[in-house]
Design a protein around this motif. Structure first.
Motif, PDB file in Angstrom:
ATOM      1  N   ALA A 185       0.860  -1.278  -0.012  1.00 26.16           N
ATOM      2  CA  ALA A 185      -0.129  -0.143  -0.063  1.00 26.16           C
ATOM      3  C   ALA A 185       0.760   1.152   0.053  1.00 26.16           C
ATOM      4  CB  ALA A 185      -0.913   0.030   1.060  1.00 26.16           C
ATOM      5  N   SER A 186       0.631   2.150  -0.904  1.00 28.25           N
ATOM      6  CA  SER A 186       1.261   3.477  -0.781  1.00 28.25           C
ATOM      7  C   SER A 186       0.639   4.537  -1.764  1.00 28.25           C
ATOM      8  CB  SER A 186       2.629   3.054  -1.996  1.00 28.25           C
ATOM      9  OG  SER A 186       3.406   4.538  -2.095  1.00 28.25           O
ATOM     10  N   HIS A 187       0.839   5.631  -1.073  1.00 29.77           N
ATOM     11  CA  HIS A 187       0.434   7.086  -2.153  1.00 29.77           C
ATOM     12  C   HIS A 187       1.393   7.528  -2.874  1.00 29.77           C
ATOM     13  CE1 HIS A 187       2.740   8.715   1.462  1.00 29.77           C
ATOM     14  NE2 HIS A 187       2.831   9.802   0.651  1.00 29.77           N
ATOM     15  N   LEU A 188       2.840   6.599  -2.945  1.00 29.46           N
ATOM     16  CA  LEU A 188       3.752   7.201  -3.848  1.00 29.46           C
ATOM     17  C   LEU A 188       3.670   6.523  -5.409  1.00 29.46           C
ATOM     18  CD1 LEU A 188       6.485   7.150  -1.353  1.00 29.46           C
ATOM     19  CD2 LEU A 188       5.043   9.335  -1.992  1.00 29.46           C
ATOM     20  N   LEU A 189       3.441   7.324  -6.234  1.00 28.43           N
ATOM     21  CA  LEU A 189       3.338   6.599  -7.606  1.00 28.43           C
ATOM     22  C   LEU A 189       4.527   6.024  -8.162  1.00 28.43           C
ATOM     23  CD1 LEU A 189       1.169   9.198  -7.686  1.00 28.43           C
ATOM     24  CD2 LEU A 189       0.777   8.200  -9.784  1.00 28.43           C
ATOM     25  N   ASP A 190       5.472   6.776  -7.843  1.00 27.31           N
ATOM     26  CA  ASP A 190       6.892   6.512  -8.353  1.00 27.31           C
ATOM     27  C   ASP A 190       7.313   5.025  -7.730  1.00 27.31           C
ATOM     28  OD1 ASP A 190       9.383   6.985  -9.473  1.00 27.31           O
ATOM     29  OD2 ASP A 190      10.353   7.183  -7.528  1.00 27.31           O
ATOM     30  N   GLU A 191       6.927   5.075  -6.452  1.00 27.70           N
ATOM     31  CA  GLU A 191       7.134   3.583  -5.743  1.00 27.70           C
ATOM     32  C   GLU A 191       6.490   2.436  -6.311  1.00 27.70           C
ATOM     33  OE1 GLU A 191       7.788   3.066  -1.233  1.00 27.70           O
ATOM     34  OE2 GLU A 191       5.812   3.038  -1.524  1.00 27.70           O
ATOM     35  N   VAL A 192       5.173   2.622  -6.589  1.00 28.09           N
ATOM     36  CA  VAL A 192       4.365   1.606  -7.252  1.00 28.09           C
ATOM     37  C   VAL A 192       4.955   1.133  -8.677  1.00 28.09           C
ATOM     38  CG1 VAL A 192       2.069   1.117  -8.094  1.00 28.09           C
ATOM     39  CG2 VAL A 192       2.472   2.061  -5.910  1.00 28.09           C
ATOM     40  N   ALA A 214       1.727  -1.582 -16.429  1.00 30.26           N
ATOM     41  CA  ALA A 214       1.862  -1.326 -17.751  1.00 30.26           C
ATOM     42  C   ALA A 214       0.582  -1.025 -18.515  1.00 30.26           C
ATOM     43  CB  ALA A 214       2.716  -2.192 -18.654  1.00 30.26           C
ATOM     44  N   GLY A 215      -0.237  -1.553 -18.303  1.00 30.74           N
ATOM     45  CA  GLY A 215      -1.679  -1.566 -18.664  1.00 30.74           C
ATOM     46  C   GLY A 215      -2.288  -0.075 -18.362  1.00 30.74           C
ATOM     47  N   MET A 216      -2.189   0.083 -16.925  1.00 33.68           N
ATOM     48  CA  MET A 216      -2.851   1.742 -16.671  1.00 33.68           C
ATOM     49  C   MET A 216      -1.941   2.807 -17.384  1.00 33.68           C
ATOM     50  SD  MET A 216      -2.701   2.963 -12.769  1.00 33.68           S
ATOM     51  CE  MET A 216      -3.242   4.645 -12.639  1.00 33.68           C
ATOM     52  N   ALA A 217      -0.743   2.613 -17.321  1.00 37.44           N
ATOM     53  CA  ALA A 217       0.117   3.661 -18.067  1.00 37.44           C
ATOM     54  C   ALA A 217      -0.318   3.729 -19.618  1.00 37.44           C
ATOM     55  CB  ALA A 217       1.537   3.596 -17.883  1.00 37.44           C
ATOM     56  N   GLN A 218      -0.645   2.566 -20.176  1.00 36.34           N
ATOM     57  CA  GLN A 218      -0.782   2.691 -21.711  1.00 36.34           C
ATOM     58  C   GLN A 218      -2.398   2.875 -22.107  1.00 36.34           C
ATOM     59  OE1 GLN A 218       0.746  -1.098 -23.165  1.00 36.34           O
ATOM     60  NE2 GLN A 218       3.014  -0.421 -22.496  1.00 36.34           N
ATOM     61  N   GLN A 219      -3.167   3.148 -21.016  1.00 33.81           N
ATOM     62  CA  GLN A 219      -4.423   3.256 -21.155  1.00 33.81           C
ATOM     63  C   GLN A 219      -4.964   4.575 -22.394  1.00 33.81           C
ATOM     64  OE1 GLN A 219      -7.964   1.980 -18.118  1.00 33.81           O
ATOM     65  NE2 GLN A 219      -6.430   3.492 -17.343  1.00 33.81           N
ATOM     66  N   THR A 220      -4.088   5.516 -22.269  1.00 37.17           N
ATOM     67  CA  THR A 220      -4.270   6.794 -23.034  1.00 37.17           C
ATOM     68  C   THR A 220      -2.939   6.789 -23.884  1.00 37.17           C
ATOM     69  OG1 THR A 220      -5.449   7.745 -21.651  1.00 37.17           O
ATOM     70  CG2 THR A 220      -4.679   9.206 -23.083  1.00 37.17           C
ATOM     71  N   HIS A 279       7.660  12.594 -39.439  1.00 39.62           N
ATOM     72  CA  HIS A 279       7.709  12.363 -38.178  1.00 39.62           C
ATOM     73  C   HIS A 279       6.440  11.648 -37.728  1.00 39.62           C
ATOM     74  CE1 HIS A 279       9.105  12.859 -33.859  1.00 39.62           C
ATOM     75  NE2 HIS A 279       7.820  13.043 -33.676  1.00 39.62           N
ATOM     76  N   LEU A 280       6.606  10.605 -36.875  1.00 39.86           N
ATOM     77  CA  LEU A 280       5.721   9.688 -36.245  1.00 39.86           C
ATOM     78  C   LEU A 280       6.091   9.000 -35.119  1.00 39.86           C
ATOM     79  CD1 LEU A 280       2.684   8.607 -36.495  1.00 39.86           C
ATOM     80  CD2 LEU A 280       3.525   6.626 -37.948  1.00 39.86           C
ATOM     81  N   SER A 281       5.499   9.666 -33.988  1.00 42.40           N
ATOM     82  CA  SER A 281       5.939   8.952 -32.697  1.00 42.40           C
ATOM     83  C   SER A 281       4.960   8.792 -31.899  1.00 42.40           C
ATOM     84  CB  SER A 281       6.794  10.057 -32.063  1.00 42.40           C
ATOM     85  OG  SER A 281       7.570   9.673 -30.669  1.00 42.40           O
ATOM     86  N   GLU A 282       4.621   7.575 -31.287  1.00 41.55           N
ATOM     87  CA  GLU A 282       3.831   7.322 -30.086  1.00 41.55           C
ATOM     88  C   GLU A 282       4.265   7.738 -28.686  1.00 41.55           C
ATOM     89  OE1 GLU A 282       1.115   3.207 -28.584  1.00 41.55           O
ATOM     90  OE2 GLU A 282       3.458   3.085 -29.323  1.00 41.55           O
ATOM     91  N   ARG A 283       3.451   8.382 -28.153  1.00 46.62           N
ATOM     92  CA  ARG A 283       3.480   9.055 -26.518  1.00 46.62           C
ATOM     93  C   ARG A 283       2.512   8.457 -25.795  1.00 46.62           C
ATOM     94  NH1 ARG A 283       7.764  10.143 -28.451  1.00 46.62           N
ATOM     95  NH2 ARG A 283       8.481  12.323 -29.207  1.00 46.62           N
ATOM     96  N   LYS A 284       2.900   7.617 -24.741  1.00 42.45           N
ATOM     97  CA  LYS A 284       2.293   7.073 -23.839  1.00 42.45           C
ATOM     98  C   LYS A 284       2.107   7.892 -22.447  1.00 42.45           C
ATOM     99  CE  LYS A 284       2.607   2.185 -24.935  1.00 42.45           C
ATOM    100  NZ  LYS A 284       3.253   2.253 -26.221  1.00 42.45           N
ATOM    101  N   ASN A 285       1.155   7.738 -21.818  1.00 40.50           N
ATOM    102  CA  ASN A 285       0.874   8.659 -20.716  1.00 40.50           C
ATOM    103  C   ASN A 285       1.666   7.809 -19.491  1.00 40.50           C
ATOM    104  OD1 ASN A 285      -0.757  10.792 -20.907  1.00 40.50           O
ATOM    105  ND2 ASN A 285      -2.381   9.737 -20.073  1.00 40.50           N
ATOM    106  N   SER A 286       2.330   8.858 -18.573  1.00 35.51           N
ATOM    107  CA  SER A 286       3.078   7.994 -17.592  1.00 35.51           C
ATOM    108  C   SER A 286       2.074   7.627 -16.324  1.00 35.51           C
ATOM    109  CB  SER A 286       3.928   9.315 -16.768  1.00 35.51           C
ATOM    110  OG  SER A 286       2.927  10.226 -16.071  1.00 35.51           O
ATOM    111  N   LEU A 287       2.386   6.795 -15.477  1.00 35.19           N
ATOM    112  CA  LEU A 287       1.495   6.296 -14.727  1.00 35.19           C
ATOM    113  C   LEU A 287       0.890   7.385 -13.833  1.00 35.19           C
ATOM    114  CD1 LEU A 287       0.647   3.675 -13.222  1.00 35.19           C
ATOM    115  CD2 LEU A 287       2.340   4.014 -11.460  1.00 35.19           C
ATOM    116  N   GLU A 288       1.845   8.482 -13.406  1.00 28.09           N
ATOM    117  CA  GLU A 288       1.228   9.871 -12.798  1.00 28.09           C
ATOM    118  C   GLU A 288       0.153  10.398 -13.372  1.00 28.09           C
ATOM    119  OE1 GLU A 288       2.946  13.670 -10.503  1.00 28.09           O
ATOM    120  OE2 GLU A 288       4.093  12.944 -12.164  1.00 28.09           O
ATOM    121  N   GLN A 289       0.422  10.693 -15.084  1.00 28.97           N
ATOM    122  CA  GLN A 289      -0.609  11.255 -15.790  1.00 28.97           C
ATOM    123  C   GLN A 289      -1.851  10.338 -15.568  1.00 28.97           C
ATOM    124  OE1 GLN A 289       1.920  11.424 -19.132  1.00 28.97           O
ATOM    125  NE2 GLN A 289       1.848  13.740 -19.268  1.00 28.97           N
TER     126      GLN A 289
END
Length: 298
Positions: A185-192, A214-220, A279-289
């Motif tokens: 259990a944590s409130h720190l995203l970096d830790e998780v 990984a799935g959460m970070a790649q939702q968007t 130019h064509l580049s994919e940008r995934k959201n970070s876990l924090e975003q």
């Protein structure tokens, strides 16, 4: 996949406060789970319930498929849900030997666990001389003495300096690599993000997300596009299937889809309309975003 812990429709009320609200989840063997949420989200209350130290209001939970009574099942669980509590005038080794005596565990485990957390060379030092990080590592060693199938940690790096945080993270990774299931259990995203394979997001006692990190970070997923004529590029994409947003920013066109966008298909679509990308580049959201997006929408 073997289920270690199953929770169904769990509720906990403290008067008007609904600390845990219809929570259901499953913890499977061999994974590292992070329960992520701000203070007051119900993380600690949930852990207290399944460890039989907090009474639930309603709902059910079961350990190891429900094949053992709770008090027997908890013998296969290691947990740290409060600050380390050892005798200050006793050494690390003496404190752990006392734990072994209470739990009916052979003393031979003491050296093994102290070596695991990097404290064997400080085994004869009194607990009161330990730093906060060392105290936390000793608590982890104590929780591992019975070789638990699952280790539960509530905010294990809270209050530690950067070096202490790094040491605890390395220990968690090492324990996980040895096959122990971990619930953190944590409130720190970096830790998780750095130590967990799966994440459960809680807010106001409710589950907002359950899945892989990984799935959460790649939702968007956003795509960054470049071409000699950005206006023509933007016009060509107005009818592209499932496109949810589009904007020009810093000399690039940014697009997002309501469903995943395939880069190769996108490139072909534009080429068929005589638009050629440079130019064509994919940008995934970070876990924090993604975390901020999930919690802000509820």
């Amino acid at each position: 996949m073997e289920t270690i812990l199953s929770i169904r429709n769990l509720h906990k009320r403290y008067g008007r406060v609904h600390a845990v609200n219809d929570l259901s989840l499953e913890i499977h063997k061999g994974n590292v789970y992070g329960i992520l949420g701000p203070n007051g989200s119900g993380k600690s209350t949930t852990l207290g319930i399944v460890l039989n130290v907090v009474n639930r209001t309603s709902g059910e939970y079961s350990w190891f498929g429900g094949n053992l009574p709770t008090h027997e099942a908890l013998k296969k669980v290691g947990a740290i849900i409060e600050r380390p509590n050892f005798y200050p005038y006793m050494s690390a080794q003496q404190n752990l030997e006392l734990v072994c005596k209470i739990k009916g565990i052979g003393y031979h485990k003491v050296q093994e666990k102290l070596e695991l957390v990097g404290l064997w060379d400080r085994k004869d030092h009194k607990f009161r001389t330990y730093s906060l990080g060392m105290k936390q590592r000793l608590a982890i060693a104590s929780a591992l003495l019975n070789d638990p199938e699952i280790l539960i940690l509530d905010e294990p790096t809270n209050g530690l300096d950067p070096q202490g945080i790094h040491q605890i993270r390395d220990i968690i990774k090492l324990i996980a690599a040895q096959g122990t299931t971990i619930l953190l259990a944590s409130h720190l995203l970096d830790e998780v993000e750095k130590v967990c394979s799966h994440v459960l997001v809680l807010q106001y006692g409710k589950m907002l997300y359950s899945g892989t990190v990984a799935g959460m970070a790649q939702q968007t997923t956003a795509w960054e596009l470049g071409a000699s004529d950005l206006d023509a590029l933007q016009t060509s994409l107005k009818d592209y299937p499932d496109l949810s947003s589009m904007k020009i920013e810093n000399g690039r066109l940014w697009i997002q889809g309501s469903s995943p966008i395939d880069g190769a298909a996108l490139n072909r679509y534009l080429a068929e309309r005589s638009i050629y990308l440079d130019h064509l580049s994919e940008r995934k959201n970070s876990l924090e975003q993604e975390f901020l997006k999930i919690t802000a929408s509820k």
